[in-house]
Design an enzyme around this catalytic site. Sequence first.
Site, PDB file in Angstrom:
ATOM      1  N   LYS A  62       3.175   2.033  -4.948  1.00 17.92           N
ATOM      2  CA  LYS A  62       3.835   1.798  -5.949  1.00 17.92           C
ATOM      3  C   LYS A  62       3.248   1.560  -7.234  1.00 17.92           C
ATOM      4  CE  LYS A  62       4.404  -3.153  -4.437  1.00 17.92           C
ATOM      5  NZ  LYS A  62       3.267  -2.844  -3.322  1.00 17.92           N
ATOM      6  N   HIS A 113      -7.721  -2.317  -9.363  1.00 19.65           N
ATOM      7  CA  HIS A 113      -6.533  -1.995 -10.119  1.00 19.65           C
ATOM      8  C   HIS A 113      -7.176  -1.770 -11.602  1.00 19.65           C
ATOM      9  CE1 HIS A 113      -2.594  -2.759  -8.395  1.00 19.65           C
ATOM     10  NE2 HIS A 113      -3.441  -3.143  -7.311  1.00 19.65           N
ATOM     11  N   ARG A 169       0.857  -1.000   0.108  1.00 17.72           N
ATOM     12  CA  ARG A 169      -0.052   0.111   0.047  1.00 17.72           C
ATOM     13  C   ARG A 169       0.891   1.199  -0.025  1.00 17.72           C
ATOM     14  NH1 ARG A 169      -4.075  -2.480  -2.110  1.00 17.72           N
ATOM     15  NH2 ARG A 169      -5.530  -3.139  -0.656  1.00 17.72           N
ATOM     16  N   ASP A 215       2.961  -6.065 -13.288  1.00 19.95           N
ATOM     17  CA  ASP A 215       2.865  -6.027 -11.869  1.00 19.95           C
ATOM     18  C   ASP A 215       2.232  -7.292 -11.333  1.00 19.95           C
ATOM     19  OD1 ASP A 215       2.004  -4.982  -9.409  1.00 19.95           O
ATOM     20  OD2 ASP A 215       0.608  -3.521 -10.205  1.00 19.95           O
ATOM     21  N   ARG A 245      -8.902   1.793 -12.287  1.00 18.26           N
ATOM     22  CA  ARG A 245      -8.069   3.110 -12.246  1.00 18.26           C
ATOM     23  C   ARG A 245      -7.251   3.079 -13.687  1.00 18.26           C
ATOM     24  NH1 ARG A 245      -4.997   0.970  -7.569  1.00 18.26           N
ATOM     25  NH2 ARG A 245      -3.061   0.149  -8.435  1.00 18.26           N
ATOM     26  N   GLU A 303      -2.913 -11.929 -18.441  1.00 16.67           N
ATOM     27  CA  GLU A 303      -2.746 -12.600 -17.091  1.00 16.67           C
ATOM     28  C   GLU A 303      -1.381 -13.797 -17.415  1.00 16.67           C
ATOM     29  OE1 GLU A 303      -6.011 -13.908 -14.986  1.00 16.67           O
ATOM     30  OE2 GLU A 303      -6.576 -11.757 -14.432  1.00 16.67           O
TER      31      GLU A 303
END
Length: 399
Positions: A234, A270, A231, A300, A273, A282
């Site tokens: 990053k 995620h 949190r 990520d 945004r 994925e």
Amino acid sequence: MDVTLLGTGAPAGLPRPDCPCAACAAAQGTNARAATALLVDGALLLDLTPGAAFAAARAGRSLTGVRQVLLSHPHDGPAVEVPAGLPQPGRVPDGRELALLTGHRVRAVAMDAPGTGYAVTGPDGQRLLYLPPGGAPAGLEEPAESYDLVVADVVGRPDALAKLRAVGAAGPTTDVVTVHLDHDVPPGPELDRRLAAAGARAVPDGTTLVVGSYEDVPDVPRRTLVLGGARSGKSVEAERRLEAFPDVLYVATGGSRNGDTEWAARVCAHRERRPGSWRTVETCDLVPLLKDDGPALLVDCLSLWLTDAMDAVGAWDDAEWAAGGERALRDRVRELTEAVRATRRTLVAVSNEVGSGIVPATASGRRYRDELGRLNAAFAAECEQVLLVVAGQALLLRG
């Protein structure tokens, strides 16, 4: 064609009147900004703001030669007084073109928000695009001729720049200058850092730009590693760095984890945004993606890639680890970092920084922590820029 920026701030200016926020408190001296207005070759004024005549005088310019005043966005509050000698301000209907006696041509560009953009072509053929606050062009056609200078709200609408780049309207040599600056980002080094990541820059009020002569376009780092704790912000920092790119492939290494509702909520947050134009895949198979040509990659995160790699080599079992698992993991990490070194794609990767926390109580936990530290160090060695995000603040470690 030259352009004098009489102001570079949001419509309310910076600092905002009576605003106690930290960004406004820091907006002093050269960081203070009047509402944005552009004076083009002393003949065309884009947006009439309070004190325009004084701003021009401070910049060593005069408004006496202005033959046309155009507004780009609705002006709230009391009507701005028109200085003596200036024509009444107006707007050009979307898609229409206005020819001035000075040889300038002004075409109104339709926007996706209230306001009008203006594409100005000078007598010498140089091209300028000015966009209003909070707006991005609507209905761009591809391919488009590249502008020499783009003056736009890069902080508030980075996707506007992405749209221009997607059709070629903003090219590698286009000078991108941000305006309509508000108190969303602290002025000074933090603002410059964020803009440089988008290939843009900010200049002080009163700056005169010679259209087409600027060559020192900020270099966007091609490989970036963003580190941080849980949190820390990053992922937001990593996503922000690619908002001005026309096409991005988001590589999620965490999988779906069927049945885990809390994880599903994280993934949804995620996705919400991220820009709608980004594509998502994925996978933990990063090497083929790095070897292929294509759009910018946002990975990520590396810590979840490592979990998958350690699962595959049996790293959690001491016997398997000693019997070849450790060597197999080293090979996987080396293959990944070699692909990072050779890749021609723009890459932003996210990873957790866990080395400063409590020492894990289990051998497997300590093994994971150690291997993640080694992976982060090896990956960082192949990147032009490395950032550490702490409490939402990005600290530059390299680049």
